[in-house]
Design a protein around this motif. Structure first.
Motif, PDB file in Angstrom:
ATOM      1  N   GLU A 284       0.836  -1.202   0.000  1.00 23.01           N
ATOM      2  CA  GLU A 284       0.000   0.000   0.000  1.00 23.01           C
ATOM      3  C   GLU A 284       0.868   1.247   0.000  1.00 23.01           C
ATOM      4  OE1 GLU A 284      -3.564   0.351   1.548  1.00 23.01           O
ATOM      5  OE2 GLU A 284      -3.965  -1.591   0.648  1.00 23.01           O
TER       6      GLU A 284
ATOM      7  N   LYS B 295      -2.717  -1.675 -17.867  1.00 23.16           N
ATOM      8  CA  LYS B 295      -3.335  -2.237 -16.670  1.00 23.16           C
ATOM      9  C   LYS B 295      -3.279  -3.758 -16.693  1.00 23.16           C
ATOM     10  CE  LYS B 295      -5.860  -1.709 -12.938  1.00 23.16           C
ATOM     11  NZ  LYS B 295      -5.367  -0.958 -11.782  1.00 23.16           N
TER      12      LYS B 295
ATOM     13  N   LYS C  38      -0.080  -3.673  -9.753  1.00 26.09           N
ATOM     14  CA  LYS C  38      -1.397  -3.072  -9.781  1.00 26.09           C
ATOM     15  C   LYS C  38      -1.659  -2.243 -11.033  1.00 26.09           C
ATOM     16  CE  LYS C  38      -3.020  -2.989  -5.074  1.00 26.09           C
ATOM     17  NZ  LYS C  38      -3.060  -2.221  -3.846  1.00 26.09           N
TER      18      LYS C  38
ATOM     19  N   TRP D  17      -3.623   3.265 -11.266  1.00 26.89           N
ATOM     20  CA  TRP D  17      -4.813   3.125 -10.436  1.00 26.89           C
ATOM     21  C   TRP D  17      -6.095   3.383 -11.214  1.00 26.89           C
ATOM     22  CZ3 TRP D  17      -1.630   6.150  -6.561  1.00 26.89           C
ATOM     23  CH2 TRP D  17      -1.193   5.316  -5.537  1.00 26.89           C
TER      24      TRP D  17
ATOM     25  N   VAL E 287      -7.925   5.955  -7.244  1.00 27.42           N
ATOM     26  CA  VAL E 287      -6.786   6.337  -6.406  1.00 27.42           C
ATOM     27  C   VAL E 287      -7.212   6.214  -4.941  1.00 27.42           C
ATOM     28  CG1 VAL E 287      -5.218   8.220  -5.854  1.00 27.42           C
ATOM     29  CG2 VAL E 287      -5.960   7.888  -8.193  1.00 27.42           C
TER      30      VAL E 287
ATOM     31  N   THR F 254      -9.024   9.245 -10.579  1.00 28.11           N
ATOM     32  CA  THR F 254      -8.865   8.039 -11.384  1.00 28.11           C
ATOM     33  C   THR F 254      -7.744   8.251 -12.391  1.00 28.11           C
ATOM     34  OG1 THR F 254      -9.914   6.571 -12.958  1.00 28.11           O
ATOM     35  CG2 THR F 254     -10.695   8.822 -12.935  1.00 28.11           C
ATOM     36  N   ARG F 255      -7.160   7.140 -12.816  1.00 24.12           N
ATOM     37  CA  ARG F 255      -6.056   7.225 -13.780  1.00 24.12           C
ATOM     38  C   ARG F 255      -6.421   6.549 -15.092  1.00 24.12           C
ATOM     39  NH1 ARG F 255      -1.160   8.790 -11.910  1.00 24.12           N
ATOM     40  NH2 ARG F 255      -1.543  10.563 -10.610  1.00 24.12           N
TER      41      ARG F 255
ATOM     42  N   ARG G 111       1.748   2.590 -10.538  1.00 22.31           N
ATOM     43  CA  ARG G 111       0.458   2.984  -9.978  1.00 22.31           C
ATOM     44  C   ARG G 111       0.228   4.469 -10.123  1.00 22.31           C
ATOM     45  NH1 ARG G 111       0.931   1.027  -4.018  1.00 22.31           N
ATOM     46  NH2 ARG G 111       3.102   1.368  -4.468  1.00 22.31           N
TER      47      ARG G 111
END
Lengths: 191, 335, 147
Positions: free
Chosen positions: A23, B30, B39, B42, B45, B56-57, C43
């Motif tokens: 995370e 993705k 991951k 994102w 997010v 959001t991405r 990410r």
């Protein structure tokens, strides 16, 4: 298509259901189940009670990150974290266990700002030489030496030794050498 | 159809395929991330980061493009300046033309013209040419090497695409993309009728999009970034736009030629539902492509040529023969 | 509003170029770990590019050896503006173990990074943990927003 590729594709599809990404913003390192928290070596921390300011950590520091500066009756031990390689030898050598490495590893900083946040400092008081008046050793170090010597002696000698040390430890090395005969407290006197 | 209509339609179709390209490229990133148990960018997010990193991405490639368009552009002093600037723009123009021809869910008047398939294949051929041109005039050894590799690779991947595309034209009895699409709604999608040609074209498209086993011209550990090496800032932004458009045009070509362009039998061809199915089918095609992208290492250029001759071109030829046989057995299936 | 979008896009998609300037390779391994599944930097939309022309963030590891100092300067010049430099690891910041404080300068070093190019973010550690590097990159994003 051969069997190996089919296996690989199967494995890939399995992977897609179990991402292993940690995370962010990060959980503290020691709170994570899979990493042994004791092994993480991060920012240093002096134990104000235990550190005697002897400077053993400076002599073993492999990257020269620890510096000792005496000014007047104050000795400052300073660890520069941007030079330190976090090997932990200072912690291992410390005779009083006065220096610990915490698990705080997120040390990133904007360059040139808050310079003090990348420095760990600790200051100890020095004692004066009774003979010449120059600063000698940290007070706490003198106490620690006395305790250590006395605890290693036979019980019969403790009294006389402590009496000798009361006088002896007040002087700086030079004064000791010159005065040892007159005071009658030669360091190699056997108890 | 007058000129104003044409320009308007081209603008709408280009921007639509640009947005589709962004979503497809996001999907490639993705899916390949998820298959590597990462991951990836994102989709949502995490809450503590939303203030600084957005909600959001899904439009991640769009952000890349905007950032590049706002950056400083460095043009090497030894490059041929005009050609260096022109190369990405030529590719862009080719792709604008191509995306006007590829119907999105049946919406494209240009696609109903005869020989629109030929025009599309020609326009798509212009993209790698501009790519090679840009690399060659950049005076960087990596650019020239990448251009050579692209020239070799182009021969390999264009052949199955062209053979496969003309196979569908033969089955439908027309060179017009719209008519090929209509012919599929009358019988069955050509993916089912002629899977050989479909696979051949898909493999060709993967080569054209420089996805993993065939990203030889852009191989980052071998030739830095190939022909794109010397490009930076705004010109790189145009190249990224080209990449988006190429992705959506190539995917659209496959969906239109082999999956009836999203048309559902019984429904009107011009309806929002067709657009929706078109997008879903496109996403499926991209998902398959990104699975191949993730599960394969990069080929060498000689291996690629050999492999293309051995597999997709032979598949395309089998598809061509199969189309003949099909026409002979079931004359009703093809228009 | 246009400037706002520009800034947003800049923060949302930084591309990294990693310059290795001597040293023991350990920081490079940790940096590679940042892009591996465990600490996936993609990410945040961050990509590792092999080309300074495409980069926004220049991450430098290692004390700068004399051999590589001119190349490093050239790489820095090739990164188009706006750019941010992250010095990663003790060596890049101060020379670390290669710069022992015994009075004599190391004959093989052209000095730490700050002697050659301006640094924006420092990431201490030997090697810095991937979490630390991610923090450094996030700080670099804030610097990028201001530029």
């Amino acid at each position: 298509m051969n069997i190996g590729l089919a296996k690989l594709v199967k494995e890939l599809i399995k992977n897609s259901f179990r991402p292993v990404t940690a995370e962010y913003p990060a959980i503290p390192v020691h709170a994570r189940p899979h990493e042994p928290g004791e092994e993480v070596r991060g920012r240093h921390k002096f134990d104000i009670e235990k550190c005697v300011g002897c400077g053993a950590c400076q002599t073993v520091c492999s990257s020269g990150a620890i510096t000792i500066t005496d000014s007047g009756l104050v000795r400052v031990l300073r660890i520069d974290l941007s030079t330190c390689i976090f090997c932990g030898r200072c912690r291992d050598i410390c005779p009083e266990e006065g220096l610990q490495l915490t698990s705080e590893v997120g040390l990133a900083q904007p360059y040139g700002e808050n310079l003090n946040s990348l420095k760990v400092e600790h200051s100890v008081d020095l004692s004066n030489c009774v003979g010449c008046g120059r600063p000698t050793y940290p007070r706490k170090q003198i106490e620690a030496v006395r305790m250590r010597v006395l605890s290693n002696l036979d019980k019969a000698n403790v009294d006389s030794a402590s009496k000798d040390m009361d006088i002896y430890l007040k002087y700086c090395p030079d004064c000791r050498r010159s005065l040892s005969y007159t005071l009658g407290t030669h360091p190699r006197k056997l108890y | 159809m007058d000129l104003e209509d044409l320009i308007l339609q081209t603008a709408i179709l280009t921007s639509a395929s640009f947005i589709l390209g962004i979503i497809y490229n996001y999907e490639v990133r993705k899916i390949s991330a998820r298959l590597q148990s990462r991951k990836g960018p994102w989709l949502i997010v995490p809450r503590p980061l939303r203030k600084s990193l957005g909600t959001t991405r899904i439009f991640q490639p769009l952000y890349d493009i905007i950032k590049l368009l706002c950056k400083e552009t460095i043009i090497p002093s030894t490059a041929r300046k005009r050609l260096f600037i022109a190369a990405p723009l030529i590719a862009f123009l080719c792709l604008v033309g191509a995306s006007a021809i590829v119907p999105i869910g049946g919406y494209s008047d240009l696609s109903s013209f005869d020989l629109s398939l030929v025009a599309l294949l020609y326009l798509l051929l212009g993209v790698p040419f501009a790519f090679i041109l840009g690399g060659s005039v950049s005076s960087s050894p990596w650019g020239i090497l990448g251009g050579q590799r692209e020239a070799d690779l182009m021969l390999a991947y264009e052949t199955p695409i062209v053979i496969g595309a003309f196979t569908t034209a033969m089955m439908a009895g027309s060179m017009s993309i719209k008519k090929i699409q209509v012919a599929q709604t009358l019988s069955l999608p050509y993916l089912i009728l002629n899977p050989f040609a479909a696979v051949a074209v898909l493999l060709g498209i993967i080569g054209k999009l420089h996805l993993k086993p065939f990203d030889i011209p852009e191989a980052e550990v071998e030739v830095v970034a190939g022909p794109v090496t010397e490009y930076s800032g705004k010109l790189l932004g145009v190249i990224e736009i080209n990449k988006m458009l190429l992705t959506s045009v190539c995917t659209g070509l496959f969906v239109d030629l082999f999956m009836a362009g999203g048309a559902i039998p019984g429904l009107n061809l011009h309806s929002p539902v067709t657009v929706l199915t078109y997008v879903i089918e496109g996403l499926l095609v991209v998902a398959v492509a990104s699975l191949i992208h993730t599960s394969n290492p990069r080929f060498r250029i000689d291996q690629t040529l050999e492999w293309y001759v051995r597999t997709p071109i032979i598949l395309a030829v089998i598809g061509l023969c199969w189309a003949y046989i099909l026409r002979y057995i079931y004359p009703t299936l093809s228009g | 509003m246009l400037i706002n979008i520009k800034r947003k896009a800049r923060v949302y998609s930084p591309w990294i170029f990693h310059a290795h300037a001597g040293g023991c390779n350990n920081c490079d391994i940790e940096l590679a770990a940042c892009f591996a599944p465990r600490y996936d930097l993609e990410r945040m939309g961050i990509q590792l590019r092999n080309n300074p022309r495409h980069a926004d963030i220049l991450i430098i590891t290692g004390p700068v050896t004399k051999q590589i100092s001119s190349s490093l300067r050239r790489i820095f010049d090739q990164v188009p503006n706006p750019k941010v430099v992250v010095a990663c690891g003790s060596c890049a910041l101060t020379g670390g173990v290669y710069n022992r404080d015994d009075g004599k300068p190391n004959y093989a070093l052209a000095g730490p990074v700050e002697k050659l190019i301006p640094i924006d973010v420092s990431v201490p550690g030997c090697p810095p943990k991937p979490e630390s590097i991610i923090d450094g990159v996030m700080l670099a994003l804030e610097k990028l927003k201001e530029k």
